[in-house]
Design a protein around this motif. Structure first.
Motif, PDB file in Angstrom:
ATOM      1  N   ASN A  45      -7.388   2.937  -9.547  1.00  0.00           N
ATOM      2  CA  ASN A  45      -8.503   3.660  -9.110  1.00  0.00           C
ATOM      3  C   ASN A  45      -8.228   4.841  -8.088  1.00  0.00           C
ATOM      4  O   ASN A  45      -9.024   5.851  -7.801  1.00  0.00           O
ATOM      5  N   GLU A  64      -3.545  -3.477  -9.204  1.00  0.00           N
ATOM      6  CA  GLU A  64      -4.938  -3.681  -9.057  1.00  0.00           C
ATOM      7  C   GLU A  64      -5.392  -2.435  -8.240  1.00  0.00           C
ATOM      8  O   GLU A  64      -6.543  -1.854  -8.513  1.00  0.00           O
ATOM      9  N   ASN A  65      -4.732  -1.933  -7.611  1.00  0.00           N
ATOM     10  CA  ASN A  65      -5.018  -0.718  -6.475  1.00  0.00           C
ATOM     11  C   ASN A  65      -4.899   0.630  -6.998  1.00  0.00           C
ATOM     12  O   ASN A  65      -5.554   1.612  -6.734  1.00  0.00           O
ATOM     13  N   GLU A  84      -9.674   2.364   3.007  1.00  0.00           N
ATOM     14  CA  GLU A  84      -8.654   2.902   1.881  1.00  0.00           C
ATOM     15  C   GLU A  84      -9.459   3.803   0.877  1.00  0.00           C
ATOM     16  O   GLU A  84      -8.732   4.988   0.715  1.00  0.00           O
ATOM     17  N   MET A  86       0.727  -1.250   0.051  1.00  0.00           N
ATOM     18  CA  MET A  86       0.084   0.029   0.057  1.00  0.00           C
ATOM     19  C   MET A  86       0.800   1.248   0.164  1.00  0.00           C
ATOM     20  O   MET A  86       0.454   2.226  -0.556  1.00  0.00           O
TER      21      MET A  86
END
Length: 458
Positions: free
Chosen positions: A371, A367-368, A427, A273
């Motif tokens: 967005n 993947e994160n 998140e 992250m």
């Protein structure tokens, strides 16, 4: 071609001046931003995604010390622009000499402090787990080069105050190109890993310092200072400090945000992250380069004409700068909304021989990050008003409103949001804090800018 002097800031058409100042400023920022971007791509592909996270941990510390030079530069350059506009060259020379002395004293002191407390600083900024060791290697080496960076950033703002944007552009390009070349040599050829990335950055800072020094000792500069100008003058230091504190406070808040964000994101998703935020942080530096270029171009033009009491030109400079910057911000916004996946993929290696941890981190980031990027840049089209509005008060020497408006987005709005919203939305709460803060800060800045124009520019 006739030699451009600072007096031209009060004579040439505003649109022509803004373009003439903004284009080289934007190119310089673009190259510097590309340097950070490509540097991260090199590090991610040649060392690994954990290395990107490690650099992200160190950046707020090194940037803060470098920002001390920028703060002294911006504060002093506001004085220099107005002094040149009022034809008071002796005050301009004294201010520049004091900037040099202050930069040396403060940044060298900060480097000593930074190296003394290294074991506490790195974990505090999110350098935990697998991130700690590479972050320590990078931090130790880069910190030695930061005083050179501070002197470059200080000198660069003075070059702009003199109305020499092309020289300022070159000063920004040199460390970037030098860093990328040294990246290839030290990381790819010599295989020095994180130490190679750090030495490449430090060499870039030194090259920039040599060029800025050349400019001020050459015939191109109007800042012909003597030894007497290096002695600290209390009124001048006070004015530099009050105006420079605006820039310093902004960078201090950025460093605090990195600290908060790295720790919140580490708690939410670990090293992966933090790597997501590292990529988005690079895009925050890179994507808005044309908007920052217009803002930099705006400062000396507004400051000179305000000092010369040409208030009609100041009003036109404000309106034109906001218009240009808003159009550019909208173009950036469209690109980021359409291509976030492709942008994210640039930072990630496709080497199948990577460690299992790096492969897992890459998959999570891919993947994160797209967005998250869309949310972070959602309010980009309106930020020009906030940037130009806050810069205006700094340009005319009004330190308190400049400070408050500069801190409004990141300090007064973003930090409270980032402390509250992740507890409610996880998140998502992290990412939506960005556009909410942008909208709130823009409304506040617009109100105070409009009021100031009605009161003083008549």
């Amino acid at each position: 071609m006739a030699k451009f002097t600072s007096e031209e800031l009060g004579k040439q058409p505003i649109g022509k001046l803004l373009v003439g100042q903004a284009v080289p400023a934007s190119i310089g920022i673009l190259v510097m931003s590309l340097n950070v971007l490509v540097d991260s791509i090199f590090v991610g592909n040649w060392i690994g995604s954990i290395a990107i996270a490690a650099i992200n941990v160190v950046l707020p510390v090194s940037f803060f010390i470098g920002a001390l030079g920028m703060a002294i530069g911006v504060g002093g350059s506001s004085i220099i622009s107005r002094a040149l506009g009022a034809e008071n060259k002796e005050k301009a020379f004294t201010t520049f000499g004091n900037q040099i002395t202050l930069t040396l004293i403060i940044t060298i002191t900060m480097v000593i402090v930074g190296l003394t407390f290294i074991e506490s600083i790195i974990p505090a900024f999110g350098g935990k787990g697998a991130i700690y060791d590479p972050a320590k290697v990078y931090y130790t080496i880069v910190l030695y080069g930061v005083p050179f960076l501070a002197l470059c950033m200080m000198g660069n703002t003075v070059i702009r105050a003199e109305g020499k944007p092309k020289f300022a552009m070159i000063a920004m390009i040199i460390p970037s190109v030098g860093n990328l070349l040294m990246d290839y040599v030290f990381i790819y050829v010599f295989d020095w890993g994180m130490a190679g990335a750090a030495w490449a950055t430090t060499v870039g800072y030194i090259l920039c310092f040599l060029y800025v020094g050349y400019f001020f000792f050459s015939r191109h500069s109007e800042m012909k200072i003597q030894w007497k100008h290096l002695g600290l003058d209390v009124p001048v230091v006070s004015e530099i400090g009050s105006l420079g504190f605006v820039t310093l406070a902004r960078q201090a808040v950025v460093s605090i945000i990195y600290l908060i964000m790295n720790n919140i994101l580490f708690a939410l998703g670990g090293e992966a992250m933090v790597a997501v935020y590292a990529i988005i942080g690079r895009m925050l530096m890179f994507a808005l380069f044309p908007v920052f270029g217009v803002t930099q171009a705006f400062l000396p033009i507004a400051g000179f004409n305000y000092g010369a009491r040409k208030y009609h030109r100041v009003r036109k400079t404000i309106n034109t700068a906001i218009t240009y910057a808003s159009l550019l911000a909208t173009v950036v916004f469209i690109g980021l909304m359409i291509f976030p996946e492709a942008i994210t993929a640039l930072f990630l290696s496709d080497n199948p021989d990577m460690s299992a941890q790096d492969l897992e981190t890459n998959a999570f980031v891919l993947e994160n990050a797209p967005n998250a990027m869309r949310w972070v840049f959602a309010a980009t089209p309106i930020i020009a008003l906030q940037l130009i509005g806050a810069a205006y008060f700094q340009a005319i020497g009004k330190a308190v409103p400049a400070l408050l408006l500069t801190l409004s987005r990141q300090g007064f709005f973003f930090i409270p949001l980032i402390l509250v919203l992740p507890k409610l939305y996880g998140e998502l709460g992290v990412w939506i804090s960005f556009p909410i803060a942008d909208v709130l800060a823009t409304f506040v800045t617009g109100y105070f800018l409009r009021r100031e124009i009605k009161r003083t520019l008549v």
